[in-house]
Design a protein around this motif. Structure first.
Motif, PDB file in Angstrom:
ATOM      1  N   CYS A  36       0.853  -1.183   0.000  1.00 49.24           N
ATOM      2  CA  CYS A  36       0.000   0.000   0.000  1.00 49.24           C
ATOM      3  C   CYS A  36       0.896   1.242   0.000  1.00 49.24           C
ATOM      4  N   ASN A  38       0.521   3.725   1.591  1.00 50.80           N
ATOM      5  CA  ASN A  38       0.563   4.211   2.967  1.00 50.80           C
ATOM      6  C   ASN A  38       1.496   3.373   3.841  1.00 50.80           C
ATOM      7  N   CYS A  48      -2.832   3.251   7.560  1.00 50.10           N
ATOM      8  CA  CYS A  48      -3.911   3.991   8.209  1.00 50.10           C
ATOM      9  C   CYS A  48      -3.901   3.651   9.700  1.00 50.10           C
ATOM     10  N   THR A 100      -3.883  -2.887  -0.762  1.00 53.15           N
ATOM     11  CA  THR A 100      -4.451  -2.121  -1.870  1.00 53.15           C
ATOM     12  C   THR A 100      -4.440  -2.990  -3.119  1.00 53.15           C
ATOM     13  N   THR A 129      -9.511  -1.324  -2.952  1.00 49.10           N
ATOM     14  CA  THR A 129      -8.367  -0.498  -3.287  1.00 49.10           C
ATOM     15  C   THR A 129      -8.565   0.931  -2.798  1.00 49.10           C
ATOM     16  N   ARG A 130      -7.639   1.780  -3.187  1.00 47.08           N
ATOM     17  CA  ARG A 130      -7.675   3.200  -2.846  1.00 47.08           C
ATOM     18  C   ARG A 130      -7.982   4.005  -4.113  1.00 47.08           C
ATOM     19  N   CYS A 133      -5.112   4.907  -6.395  1.00 44.63           N
ATOM     20  CA  CYS A 133      -4.404   3.792  -7.038  1.00 44.63           C
ATOM     21  C   CYS A 133      -5.226   3.217  -8.192  1.00 44.63           C
ATOM     22  N   LEU A 158     -13.868   1.105  -2.882  1.00 43.40           N
ATOM     23  CA  LEU A 158     -13.026   2.230  -2.512  1.00 43.40           C
ATOM     24  C   LEU A 158     -13.228   2.588  -1.041  1.00 43.40           C
ATOM     25  N   ARG A 173      -5.578   8.812   5.997  1.00 39.72           N
ATOM     26  CA  ARG A 173      -6.141   8.255   4.769  1.00 39.72           C
ATOM     27  C   ARG A 173      -5.215   8.496   3.579  1.00 39.72           C
ATOM     28  N   TYR A 175      -5.315  10.843   1.050  1.00 37.12           N
ATOM     29  CA  TYR A 175      -5.783  11.479  -0.181  1.00 37.12           C
ATOM     30  C   TYR A 175      -6.959  12.401   0.136  1.00 37.12           C
TER      31      TYR A 175
END
Length: 319
Positions: A36, A38, A48, A100, A129-130, A133, A158, A173, A175
């Motif tokens: 991920c 992140n 996260c 992700t 996913t994000r 991405c 999402l 988060r 984004y």
């Protein structure tokens, strides 16, 4: 007016699948070996604030390290055999759940997704996913797969979690809201069904603020929605704050009250894929009552019956 959703006060995924495919579909979680942004340092290395080391993939079939189509197919088949031993049917949703699910080279994504879609026991795939991405290369993979497997579904999930930017910063988060909006628009342009994740009970979120997230999501008329109770899991930064007494969690009664308000405000055409969630019991710190999922569901159905609540009851009022 309440609709016929198989006896439930909301449009459940179970009802949707039985109505659409004539049978119940079971989810098999698949771990594609993703990471991920992140966690790999692109945005952060901590993940996260609520995310466990397993990236929500504690129950997933591992596909990491598989290189050939045969290896992937064998891993998926072994995972499915566990379900068959419990006589749970023969139709499944391949759920790319861990971390992700679109965060990898396009050729690897295509290999994993197409392997799952080609399996005769899998009716379709759902990819968590994000929104940051979902670049053009990923969307091209999804477009290609839609053409190659027209008889199977491809869903994208999402993780929005909240509409409030201050909470989004707190949970890391990573984004802004405009990124989610762009991703949702591009998915809808390609007719790829969108499922939105929202967490209820986040720090800084009152019941009214959670409802504002529901109103926001309604604007996109998503195919699906996941309403996830906040779980505090061992080893997370959220657990450290909870143990210091800096944050609290909902009681069962508080959560069910908020959930009923969210259900009532939600578009009745949106399929609800989750109303509570499953925190791994070995990792669950709080709330302890959430470990008894059957009791939570039964209690919620009783509450809806007692109060006359159902999905979309207040939708026209707030849309």
């Amino acid at each position: 007016m309440i609709q016929d959703w198989g006896g439930k006060p909301y449009y459940s995924l179970d009802h949707y699948c039985k109505k659409t495919y004539g049978k119940k579909l079971y989810k098999i979680a698949l771990d594609g070996g993703f990471t991920c942004p992140n966690r790999d340092g692109t945005l952060d290395k901590r993940g996260c604030i609520f995310c466990s080391e397993g990236g929500s993939g504690e129950f997933a079939v591992p596909l990491k390290g598989t290189k050939t189509r045969e290896e992937m197919d064998d891993a998926i088949s072994r995972g499915l055999s566990l379900f068959r031993s419990t006589k749970r049917g023969d139709a499944y949703i391949g759920y790319f759940q861990s971390y992700t699910g679109t965060y990898g080279p396009p050729e690897r994504l295509y290999a994993l997704y197409s392997c799952a879609l080609s399996h005769d026991k899998i009716a379709g795939i759902s990819i968590a996913t994000r929104p940051d991405c979902l670049g053009d290369a990923v969307l091209e993979v999804l477009d290609r797969l839609k053409k190659e497997y027209p008889h199977k579904f491809i869903w994208i999930e999402l993780g929005l979690q909240t509409v409030h930017e201050d909470t989004a910063l707190y949970i890391r988060r990573g984004y802004g809201l405009s990124v989610f909006e762009d991703a949702a628009k591009r998915l809808q342009e390609r007719d790829i069904p969108l499922i939105v994740h929202v967490i209820l009970g986040l720090p800084k979120e009152t019941a009214d603020r959670s409802l504002e997230t529901i109103y926001y999501v309604n604007q996109f008329s998503p195919f699906g929605m996941k309403l996830q109770l906040l779980h505090i899991l061992k080893g997370t930064d959220l657990a450290a704050e909870y143990e210091k007494g800096l944050i609290s969690v909902y009681s069962k009664e508080e959560y069910l009250s908020l959930l009923s308000r969210c259900i009532a405000a939600l578009n009745p055409e949106t399929v609800i894929h989750r109303i509570t969630g499953d925190g791994p019991k070995r990792l669950l710190v709080a709330p302890e009552w959430s470990a008894n999922k059957r009791d939570v569901l039964n209690s919620f159905h009783r509450l809806c019956k007692e109060t006359g609540c159902y999905q979309g009851k207040d939708f026209e009022k707030y849309k």
